[in-house]
Design a protein around this motif. Structure first.
Motif, PDB file in Angstrom:
ATOM      1  N   ASN A 152       0.813  -1.344   0.036  1.00  0.00           N
ATOM      2  CA  ASN A 152       0.072  -0.085   0.082  1.00  0.00           C
ATOM      3  C   ASN A 152       0.923   1.272  -0.162  1.00  0.00           C
ATOM      4  OD1 ASN A 152       0.828  -0.310   2.384  1.00  0.00           O
ATOM      5  ND2 ASN A 152      -1.234  -0.395   3.321  1.00  0.00           N
ATOM      6  N   ALA A 153       2.304   1.131  -0.081  1.00  0.00           N
ATOM      7  CA  ALA A 153       3.027   2.361  -0.370  1.00  0.00           C
ATOM      8  C   ALA A 153       3.418   2.125  -1.808  1.00  0.00           C
ATOM      9  CB  ALA A 153       4.411   2.261   0.424  1.00  0.00           C
ATOM     10  N   VAL A 154       4.110   0.975  -2.240  1.00  0.00           N
ATOM     11  CA  VAL A 154       4.458   1.115  -3.594  1.00  0.00           C
ATOM     12  C   VAL A 154       3.745  -0.379  -4.383  1.00  0.00           C
ATOM     13  CG1 VAL A 154       6.362   0.276  -5.362  1.00  0.00           C
ATOM     14  CG2 VAL A 154       6.599   2.263  -3.539  1.00  0.00           C
ATOM     15  N   ASP A 155       2.805  -0.229  -5.196  1.00  0.00           N
ATOM     16  CA  ASP A 155       2.286  -1.416  -5.635  1.00  0.00           C
ATOM     17  C   ASP A 155       3.053  -2.368  -6.391  1.00  0.00           C
ATOM     18  OD1 ASP A 155       0.491  -3.082  -7.112  1.00  0.00           O
ATOM     19  OD2 ASP A 155      -0.793  -1.531  -8.000  1.00  0.00           O
ATOM     20  N   PRO A 156       3.352  -3.562  -5.865  1.00  0.00           N
ATOM     21  CA  PRO A 156       4.367  -4.298  -6.436  1.00  0.00           C
ATOM     22  C   PRO A 156       3.980  -5.007  -7.916  1.00  0.00           C
ATOM     23  CG  PRO A 156       3.096  -5.688  -4.770  1.00  0.00           C
ATOM     24  CD  PRO A 156       2.579  -4.359  -4.621  1.00  0.00           C
ATOM     25  N   THR A 157       2.457  -4.794  -7.934  1.00  0.00           N
ATOM     26  CA  THR A 157       2.013  -5.361  -9.476  1.00  0.00           C
ATOM     27  C   THR A 157       2.247  -4.304 -10.743  1.00  0.00           C
ATOM     28  OG1 THR A 157      -0.285  -4.393  -9.137  1.00  0.00           O
ATOM     29  CG2 THR A 157       0.148  -6.506  -8.148  1.00  0.00           C
ATOM     30  N   VAL A 158       2.717  -3.310 -10.259  1.00  0.00           N
ATOM     31  CA  VAL A 158       3.172  -2.158 -11.231  1.00  0.00           C
ATOM     32  C   VAL A 158       4.649  -2.417 -10.993  1.00  0.00           C
ATOM     33  CG1 VAL A 158       3.478   0.255 -11.634  1.00  0.00           C
ATOM     34  CG2 VAL A 158       1.524  -0.497 -10.712  1.00  0.00           C
ATOM     35  N   LYS A 159       5.327  -2.681 -12.468  1.00  0.00           N
ATOM     36  CA  LYS A 159       6.649  -3.254 -12.436  1.00  0.00           C
ATOM     37  C   LYS A 159       7.650  -1.489 -11.989  1.00  0.00           C
ATOM     38  CE  LYS A 159       9.582  -6.030 -15.163  1.00  0.00           C
ATOM     39  NZ  LYS A 159      10.670  -6.473 -14.226  1.00  0.00           N
ATOM     40  N   ASN A 160       8.246  -1.605 -11.066  1.00  0.00           N
ATOM     41  CA  ASN A 160       8.879  -0.259 -10.645  1.00  0.00           C
ATOM     42  C   ASN A 160      10.339  -0.171 -10.575  1.00  0.00           C
ATOM     43  OD1 ASN A 160       9.326  -0.783  -7.719  1.00  0.00           O
ATOM     44  ND2 ASN A 160       7.368  -1.628  -7.971  1.00  0.00           N
ATOM     45  N   PHE A 161      10.789   0.801 -10.372  1.00  0.00           N
ATOM     46  CA  PHE A 161      12.129   1.058  -9.788  1.00  0.00           C
ATOM     47  C   PHE A 161      12.619   1.296  -8.208  1.00  0.00           C
ATOM     48  CE2 PHE A 161      13.941   2.853 -14.388  1.00  0.00           C
ATOM     49  CZ  PHE A 161      13.724   1.764 -14.903  1.00  0.00           C
ATOM     50  N   HIS A 162      11.677   0.837  -7.539  1.00  0.00           N
ATOM     51  CA  HIS A 162      11.963   1.006  -6.007  1.00  0.00           C
ATOM     52  C   HIS A 162      12.491  -0.336  -5.613  1.00  0.00           C
ATOM     53  CE1 HIS A 162       9.233   4.488  -5.759  1.00  0.00           C
ATOM     54  NE2 HIS A 162       8.655   4.178  -6.740  1.00  0.00           N
ATOM     55  N   TRP A 163      13.986  -0.231  -5.955  1.00  0.00           N
ATOM     56  CA  TRP A 163      14.581  -1.358  -5.872  1.00  0.00           C
ATOM     57  C   TRP A 163      15.530  -1.424  -4.357  1.00  0.00           C
ATOM     58  CZ3 TRP A 163      16.407  -6.202  -8.751  1.00  0.00           C
ATOM     59  CH2 TRP A 163      15.209  -6.530  -9.595  1.00  0.00           C
ATOM     60  N   GLY A 164      15.423  -0.207  -3.506  1.00  0.00           N
ATOM     61  CA  GLY A 164      15.906  -0.109  -2.515  1.00  0.00           C
ATOM     62  C   GLY A 164      16.053  -1.371  -1.506  1.00  0.00           C
ATOM     63  N   ASP A 165      14.621  -1.761  -1.353  1.00  0.00           N
ATOM     64  CA  ASP A 165      14.638  -3.138  -0.278  1.00  0.00           C
ATOM     65  C   ASP A 165      15.267  -4.254  -1.108  1.00  0.00           C
ATOM     66  OD1 ASP A 165      12.726  -3.165  -2.322  1.00  0.00           O
ATOM     67  OD2 ASP A 165      11.161  -3.641  -1.253  1.00  0.00           O
ATOM     68  N   LEU A 166      15.178  -4.522  -2.482  1.00  0.00           N
ATOM     69  CA  LEU A 166      15.446  -5.659  -3.213  1.00  0.00           C
ATOM     70  C   LEU A 166      17.213  -5.624  -3.001  1.00  0.00           C
ATOM     71  CD1 LEU A 166      13.045  -5.576  -5.959  1.00  0.00           C
ATOM     72  CD2 LEU A 166      12.731  -6.940  -4.149  1.00  0.00           C
ATOM     73  N   ILE A 167      17.742  -4.597  -3.124  1.00  0.00           N
ATOM     74  CA  ILE A 167      19.185  -4.311  -3.485  1.00  0.00           C
ATOM     75  C   ILE A 167      19.690  -4.651  -2.101  1.00  0.00           C
ATOM     76  CG2 ILE A 167      21.104  -2.929  -3.719  1.00  0.00           C
ATOM     77  CD1 ILE A 167      19.556  -3.989  -6.536  1.00  0.00           C
ATOM     78  N   ARG A 168      18.936  -4.128  -0.897  1.00  0.00           N
ATOM     79  CA  ARG A 168      19.688  -4.241   0.645  1.00  0.00           C
ATOM     80  C   ARG A 168      19.628  -5.880   0.800  1.00  0.00           C
ATOM     81  NH1 ARG A 168      17.509  -0.868   5.635  1.00  0.00           N
ATOM     82  NH2 ARG A 168      16.990  -2.851   6.670  1.00  0.00           N
ATOM     83  N   SER A 169      18.474  -6.574   0.219  1.00  0.00           N
ATOM     84  CA  SER A 169      18.305  -7.784   0.510  1.00  0.00           C
ATOM     85  C   SER A 169      19.521  -8.632   0.162  1.00  0.00           C
ATOM     86  CB  SER A 169      17.043  -8.610   0.190  1.00  0.00           C
ATOM     87  OG  SER A 169      16.943  -8.797  -1.370  1.00  0.00           O
ATOM     88  N   LEU A 170      20.010  -8.227  -1.099  1.00  0.00           N
ATOM     89  CA  LEU A 170      21.006  -8.879  -1.580  1.00  0.00           C
ATOM     90  C   LEU A 170      22.377  -8.763  -0.777  1.00  0.00           C
ATOM     91  CD1 LEU A 170      20.859  -8.023  -5.476  1.00  0.00           C
ATOM     92  CD2 LEU A 170      20.792 -10.363  -4.450  1.00  0.00           C
ATOM     93  N   PHE A 171      22.529  -7.836  -0.146  1.00  0.00           N
ATOM     94  CA  PHE A 171      23.877  -7.625   0.438  1.00  0.00           C
ATOM     95  C   PHE A 171      23.899  -8.346   1.999  1.00  0.00           C
ATOM     96  CE2 PHE A 171      24.561  -4.010  -2.247  1.00  0.00           C
ATOM     97  CZ  PHE A 171      25.948  -3.739  -2.155  1.00  0.00           C
ATOM     98  N   GLU A 172      22.546  -8.612   2.406  1.00  0.00           N
ATOM     99  CA  GLU A 172      22.251  -9.381   3.494  1.00  0.00           C
ATOM    100  C   GLU A 172      22.772 -10.903   3.059  1.00  0.00           C
ATOM    101  OE1 GLU A 172      18.870  -9.460   6.069  1.00  0.00           O
ATOM    102  OE2 GLU A 172      19.257 -11.624   6.660  1.00  0.00           O
ATOM    103  N   ALA A 173      22.141 -11.057   1.923  1.00  0.00           N
ATOM    104  CA  ALA A 173      22.496 -12.569   1.350  1.00  0.00           C
ATOM    105  C   ALA A 173      23.841 -12.854   1.133  1.00  0.00           C
ATOM    106  CB  ALA A 173      21.594 -12.660  -0.052  1.00  0.00           C
ATOM    107  N   TYR A 174      24.611 -11.880   0.396  1.00  0.00           N
ATOM    108  CA  TYR A 174      26.002 -11.921   0.267  1.00  0.00           C
ATOM    109  C   TYR A 174      26.789 -12.228   1.725  1.00  0.00           C
ATOM    110  CZ  TYR A 174      24.754 -10.517  -4.362  1.00  0.00           C
ATOM    111  OH  TYR A 174      24.303 -10.314  -5.389  1.00  0.00           O
TER     112      TYR A 174
END
Ligand SMILES: Cc1ncc(COP(=O)(O)O)c(C=O)c1O
Length: 300
Positions: A152-174
């Motif tokens: 309800n902040a950024v609609d994930p069904t609209v493909k978007n450039f709000h990748w802050g959370d996704l990129i952050r998750s990669l650093f934790e994964a690494y």
């Protein structure tokens, strides 16, 4: 013979086709400085688009949800995408289309008054996981320090450039020795990962999250192929327990198709290789790329 200047890729920017290394967008475009943008990515395989109409329809729903009005029609967009691929000569391509809010009219920040822009490009196909590693699959973690941005902040069904959370998750994964990440929402439901949807095979039936995720076209294909194979499918609220009850896990994305997840946190699936149901869907997925109902051939 002179070399094709578009061989590394071709972009459509401001009504012109340009070699990919020369493609530039205006710095004041709010697609760049505000992430006020939507996009889609369709693949081509051996010279044919895969599920082009489905990508175009999702793209249209996305720009409409953002109250955007692209300067070219959907049919013109398809012509431009086709021309980008054709000019490059690339047979297996990663083809991206973008609509941005555009530049602010002088003295206004009212998003209704902007002239929206359309950009596109075709470059060689990109793999989230290289084909030689598909059998061994990916090792992932469920990240703990980052949740998926609320729907309800950024609609994930609209493909978007709000990748802050996704990129952050990669650093934790690494940091945790994994190759990629799965994100939960604030309620602990499984959502998706950086650029892919998630599937679990539990007691012979397939499950994928209903909420907090893009309605991936590859997800749709995996569901279609499963139904053709007589496998029951469920798009449901998805708790982490399902991931650990599963006999097989895989991800789906246009950037690589169907790829097994063979280890999650400390849990190894099967013998740590692509499982039999994933293999069946995987083989069918690539067979469909060579011919069939979802392929639109390009005249080079
Ligand atoms: C956040 C996210 N989820 C899922 C996907 C998979 O969607 P598709 O299968 O349409 O490529 C993508 C694709 O890039 C994505 O960015």
């Amino acid at each position: 013979m002179t070399e094709n200047p578009f061989a590394a890729g071709c972009a459509w920017i401001e009504d012109e086709y340009v070699p990919i290394s020369e493609a530039r967008i205006p710095i004041l475009d709010t697609g760049f400085i505000r992430s006020d943008v939507t996009y889609d990515v369709v693949g081509t395989w051996e010279g044919g688009f895969f599920r082009l109409d489905d990508h175009m329809d999702r793209f249209e729903r996305s720009w409409q949800k953002l109250h955007m009005n692209p300067p070219v029609s959907k049919t013109e967009m398809v012509d431009i995408l086709t021309e980008c691929v054709r000019k490059s000569g690339i047979k297996n391509a990663y083809v991206e289309m973008i609509v941005t809010r555009g530049l602010a009219p002088k003295g206004s920040r009212d998003p209704r008054l902007f002239s929206n822009r359309f950009y596109a490009f075709a470059v060689p196909y990109m793999w989230i996981c290289h084909p030689e590693n598909h059998d061994e699959g990916l090792h992932m973690v469920i990240v703990e320090d980052t949740i998926r941005i609320p729907s309800n902040a950024v609609d994930p069904t609209v493909k978007n450039f709000h990748w802050g959370d996704l990129i952050r998750s990669l650093f934790e994964a690494y940091e945790r020795g994994a190759q990629n990440a799965i994100l939960l929402d604030a309620e602990g439901n499984v959502t998706e990962g950086p650029g892919f949807n998630i599937f679990a095979l539990v007691e012979g039936e397939l499950y994928t999250p209903q909420h907090g995720a893009l309605e991936g076209i590859t997800r749709r294909t995996a569901l279609d192929l499963a139904e053709m194979a007589g496998i029951k499918t469920h798009i449901t609220t998805f708790k982490t327990e399902l991931l650990f009850k599963a006999s097989e896990l895989f991800l789906t994305t246009t950037a690589g198709g169907i790829i097994p997840i063979t280890k999650l946190n400390d849990h190894v699936y099967g013998n740590g290789r692509m499982g039999p149901t994933t293999r069946q869907l995987y083989d069918h997925y690539w067979a469909e790329h060579k011919a069939g109902q979802w392929v639109t051939k390009i005249a080079y």
